[in-house]
Motif scaffolding. Structure first.
Motif, mmCIF file in Angstrom:
data_model
loop_
_atom_site.group_PDB
_atom_site.id
_atom_site.type_symbol
_atom_site.label_atom_id
_atom_site.label_comp_id
_atom_site.label_asym_id
_atom_site.label_seq_id
_atom_site.Cartn_x
_atom_site.Cartn_y
_atom_site.Cartn_z
ATOM 1 N N LEU A 262 0.825 -1.197 0.000
ATOM 2 C CA LEU A 262 0.000 0.000 0.000
ATOM 3 C C LEU A 262 0.868 1.259 0.000
ATOM 4 N N ILE A 263 0.435 2.269 -0.734
ATOM 5 C CA ILE A 263 1.137 3.557 -0.768
ATOM 6 C C ILE A 263 0.411 4.577 0.091
ATOM 7 N N VAL A 264 -0.900 4.723 -0.111
ATOM 8 C CA VAL A 264 -1.690 5.693 0.644
ATOM 9 C C VAL A 264 -3.158 5.307 0.518
ATOM 10 N N TYR A 265 -3.957 5.671 1.528
ATOM 11 C CA TYR A 265 -5.404 5.523 1.379
ATOM 12 C C TYR A 265 -6.089 6.752 1.951
ATOM 13 N N THR A 266 -7.330 6.978 1.513
ATOM 14 C CA THR A 266 -8.079 8.155 1.941
ATOM 15 C C THR A 266 -9.403 7.722 2.550
ATOM 16 N N GLU A 267 -9.909 8.537 3.477
ATOM 17 C CA GLU A 267 -11.207 8.302 4.092
ATOM 18 C C GLU A 267 -11.976 9.608 4.156
ATOM 19 N N GLY A 268 -13.263 9.552 3.804
ATOM 20 C CA GLY A 268 -14.134 10.712 3.868
ATOM 21 C C GLY A 268 -15.560 10.276 4.154
ATOM 22 N N ARG A 269 -16.507 11.214 4.079
ATOM 23 C CA ARG A 269 -17.907 10.897 4.387
ATOM 24 C C ARG A 269 -18.575 10.127 3.258
ATOM 25 N N LEU A 270 -18.226 10.434 1.998
ATOM 26 C CA LEU A 270 -18.864 9.809 0.852
ATOM 27 C C LEU A 270 -18.107 8.561 0.431
ATOM 28 N N SER B 54 -4.981 16.599 4.071
ATOM 29 C CA SER B 54 -6.367 16.581 3.620
ATOM 30 C C SER B 54 -6.432 16.536 2.102
ATOM 31 N N VAL B 55 -7.536 15.967 1.588
ATOM 32 C CA VAL B 55 -7.749 15.797 0.150
ATOM 33 C C VAL B 55 -8.741 16.845 -0.322
ATOM 34 N N GLN B 56 -8.385 17.566 -1.393
ATOM 35 C CA GLN B 56 -9.306 18.524 -1.992
ATOM 36 C C GLN B 56 -9.762 18.025 -3.356
ATOM 37 N N GLN B 57 -11.059 18.098 -3.608
ATOM 38 C CA GLN B 57 -11.600 17.810 -4.925
ATOM 39 C C GLN B 57 -11.962 19.126 -5.607
ATOM 40 N N GLU C 29 -16.160 28.571 -13.407
ATOM 41 C CA GLU C 29 -15.937 28.678 -11.968
ATOM 42 C C GLU C 29 -15.914 27.290 -11.337
ATOM 43 N N GLY C 30 -15.528 27.219 -10.059
ATOM 44 C CA GLY C 30 -15.470 25.923 -9.415
ATOM 45 C C GLY C 30 -15.337 26.013 -7.906
ATOM 46 N N LEU C 31 -15.394 24.863 -7.285
ATOM 47 C CA LEU C 31 -15.168 24.714 -5.852
ATOM 48 C C LEU C 31 -13.920 23.883 -5.633
ATOM 49 N N LYS C 32 -13.137 24.253 -4.651
ATOM 50 C CA LYS C 32 -12.081 23.384 -4.123
ATOM 51 C C LYS C 32 -12.528 23.009 -2.723
ATOM 52 N N LEU C 33 -12.925 21.754 -2.552
ATOM 53 C CA LEU C 33 -13.577 21.330 -1.322
ATOM 54 C C LEU C 33 -12.821 20.165 -0.694
ATOM 55 N N THR C 34 -12.525 20.294 0.596
ATOM 56 C CA THR C 34 -11.887 19.208 1.333
ATOM 57 C C THR C 34 -12.911 18.087 1.545
ATOM 58 N N THR C 35 -12.573 16.892 1.060
ATOM 59 C CA THR C 35 -13.525 15.787 1.102
ATOM 60 C C THR C 35 -13.005 14.548 1.832
ATOM 61 N N ALA C 36 -11.716 14.501 2.142
ATOM 62 C CA ALA C 36 -11.170 13.291 2.775
ATOM 63 C C ALA C 36 -9.841 13.614 3.434
ATOM 64 N N LEU C 37 -9.297 12.635 4.133
ATOM 65 C CA LEU C 37 -7.988 12.740 4.770
ATOM 66 C C LEU C 37 -7.077 11.644 4.243
ATOM 67 N N TYR C 38 -5.770 11.958 4.160
ATOM 68 C CA TYR C 38 -4.764 10.974 3.765
ATOM 69 C C TYR C 38 -4.317 10.155 4.979
ATOM 70 N N PHE C 39 -4.000 8.870 4.721
ATOM 71 C CA PHE C 39 -3.410 8.015 5.738
ATOM 72 C C PHE C 39 -2.252 7.248 5.121
ATOM 73 N N THR C 40 -1.167 7.093 5.874
ATOM 74 C CA THR C 40 -0.019 6.322 5.401
ATOM 75 C C THR C 40 -0.356 4.829 5.440
ATOM 76 N N PRO C 41 0.448 3.982 4.812
ATOM 77 C CA PRO C 41 0.162 2.541 4.845
ATOM 78 C C PRO C 41 -0.021 1.982 6.243
ATOM 79 N N GLY C 42 0.681 2.547 7.225
ATOM 80 C CA GLY C 42 0.561 2.076 8.603
ATOM 81 C C GLY C 42 -0.622 2.652 9.358
ATOM 82 N N GLY C 43 -1.467 3.437 8.669
ATOM 83 C CA GLY C 43 -2.665 3.983 9.307
ATOM 84 C C GLY C 43 -2.475 5.316 10.004
ATOM 85 N N ARG C 44 -1.334 5.978 9.781
ATOM 86 C CA ARG C 44 -1.103 7.272 10.419
ATOM 87 C C ARG C 44 -1.781 8.387 9.613
ATOM 88 N N SER C 45 -2.478 9.277 10.295
ATOM 89 C CA SER C 45 -3.022 10.460 9.643
ATOM 90 C C SER C 45 -1.918 11.510 9.521
#
Length: 434
Positions: free
Chosen positions: A267-275, A332-335, A343-359
């Protein structure tokens, strides 16, 4: 003193206010369940707050000292709504949306500096390599107090960026305050059309490579693979320094590609968010240009976001030694969401975690070996007389010594010198284990 304006009653609402209420209130009522329970659910629109918003809009339109355009007022409301969420969410007008696109593609106008807000103060995240900002000596954590004659206090991040942009050849003066200094200084710069190559490489010594990534752009992964091939043209590498210092981050996929260049599995990285679609996992592939070369990764307080993803992945996978100082902590992850009309939105939607589960968020990556910035100073009488100092000494035979220019660079960059020393030590251990 002029008397205070009376509060507007129901009959005195402006046509715009009435139109807002006419449009918004039915939406709010439709969101309410038929039974209209007393407890409001998360999906209900807050009718009272929408009414208050319309009242505030009306009062600004009617009583503000200067007439203000409806569209501008609504855009300001959207900016405020997003800016209060976190430092990285933002409403982007057409110019801002285009500017963001340019920066990820590697070409934009200005002075070549990444900035952010720290405790309400405009602060340098990092100067980009080979730009007016880096040549002027700006550093991570420098506070920008004024842009020309405009104080930065009270400016939004985007307003500050807009002030620093301008036509190539035009002058700009920044007033900065550096940590540890008691008084601010003025720095004059000339704007340029910034075209950035995100990857550079060279040999620090025979068999020992140096790979510098200044930011993560769309093609950074391909550029890293090409530079690794160049470094290995004269033979396999005995070690490599991957320099991510003062790298502000960039495109997530580019960070994954760079980590994949050194990892052949895991694993390199994983993300978690509400959606559901914000939960993503990225893993290494077997097709890896440099799976075994000994690796030291340099980071500092200007290493952020995508740079922290790479450092965290290589650290958790025990693929390399992370050296330097603690990273920035932007996890944090921005979409980017287009809104129409450019025009557009830059919205924070998730957080990054390292392979070991560190935020990474607000934590950063702690180096395995802490080495602060410094410079090796050699005094005139810092060493005794050596053979090479004697007049008429015989010249050395065999492989040439490192060039004077290269030795000077390593003296100027203490962290880089220590990284090279560690790689050489690791190589000695590897040879003994064979």
């Amino acid at each position: 003193m002029h008397p205070a304006l009376p509060l507007a009653g129901g009959s005195s609402r402006s046509p715009l206010s009435r139109r807002l209420l006419a449009g918004l209130l039915p939406l709010a009522l439709l969101a309410l369940p038929l039974s209209a329970p007393a407890q409001q659910t998360d999906d209900d629109l807050p009718v009272a707050e929408i009414q208050t918003f319309a009242e505030v809009f009306e009062r600004i339109k009617r009583a503000y000292v200067e007439e203000i355009d409806d569209g501008e007022l609504l855009r300001n409301a959207m900016r405020g709504m997003l800016s209060e969420l976190d430092p990285h969410s933002a409403y982007l007008d057409a110019d801002e949306f285009e500017s963001l696109r340019e920066s990820t593609q590697g070409e934009f106008g200005g002075i070549g500096i990444e900035v952010g807000m720290e405790n309400g103060q405009l602060t340098v995240i990092t100067p980009i390599d080979d730009t007016p900002a880096s040549r002027a000596g700006l550093e991570a954590r420098d506070q920008i107090l004024r842009i020309d004659e405009t104080p930065t206090e009270g400016l939004s991040l985007q307003e500050a960026v807009d002030l620093m942009r301008g036509d190539p050849g035009s002058e700009i003066t920044l007033t900065i305050l550096r940590q540890g200094e008691s008084s601010p200084r003025e720095v004059s710069l000339t704007r340029e059309n910034i075209r950035t190559e995100s990857v550079k490489s060279e040999l620090l010594a025979p068999g020992y490579g140096y790979l510098r990534i200044s930011q993560f752009q769309t093609r950074t992964g391909d550029q890293v693979a090409e530079h690794l091939r160049r470094l290995e043209r004269d033979g396999a590498l005995d070690g490599l320094v991957l320099d991510l210092r003062n790298n502000p981050g960039g495109v997530l996929q580019a960070a994954v590609a760079v980590a994949d260049a050194f990892l052949d599995e895991g694993l390199i990285v994983y993300t978690e968010g509400r959606l559901a679609d914000t939960a993503m996992r990225f893993s290494a592939t077997p097709d890896t240009p440099a799976p075994e070369v000994p690796l030291v990764v340099l980071i500092n307080g200007g290493s952020a976001s995508a740079a922290e993803i790479v450092a965290g992945a290589l650290q958790d996978q025990r693929r390399g030694v992370v050296m330097g100082t603690e990273s920035f902590g932007k996890g944090s992850v921005q979409q980017i969401m287009p809104l129409g009309n450019g025009e557009g939105l830059k919205l924070t939607t998730a957080l990054y975690f390292t392979p070991g589960g560190r935020s990474i968020q607000a934590q950063g990556i702690a180096p395995d070996v802490q080495v602060v910035r410094g410079r090796v100073e050699v005094t005139e009488n810092g060493r005794g007389v050596r053979e090479a100092d004697l007049e008429g000494h015989l010249g050395a035979r065999g492989a040439p010594r490192e060039s004077a220019e290269q030795s000077e660079r390593l003296r100027e960059d203490y962290q880089l010198g220590e990284a090279l020393n560690l790689l050489k030590a690791l190589n000695v251990v590897r040879q003994r284990d064979r």
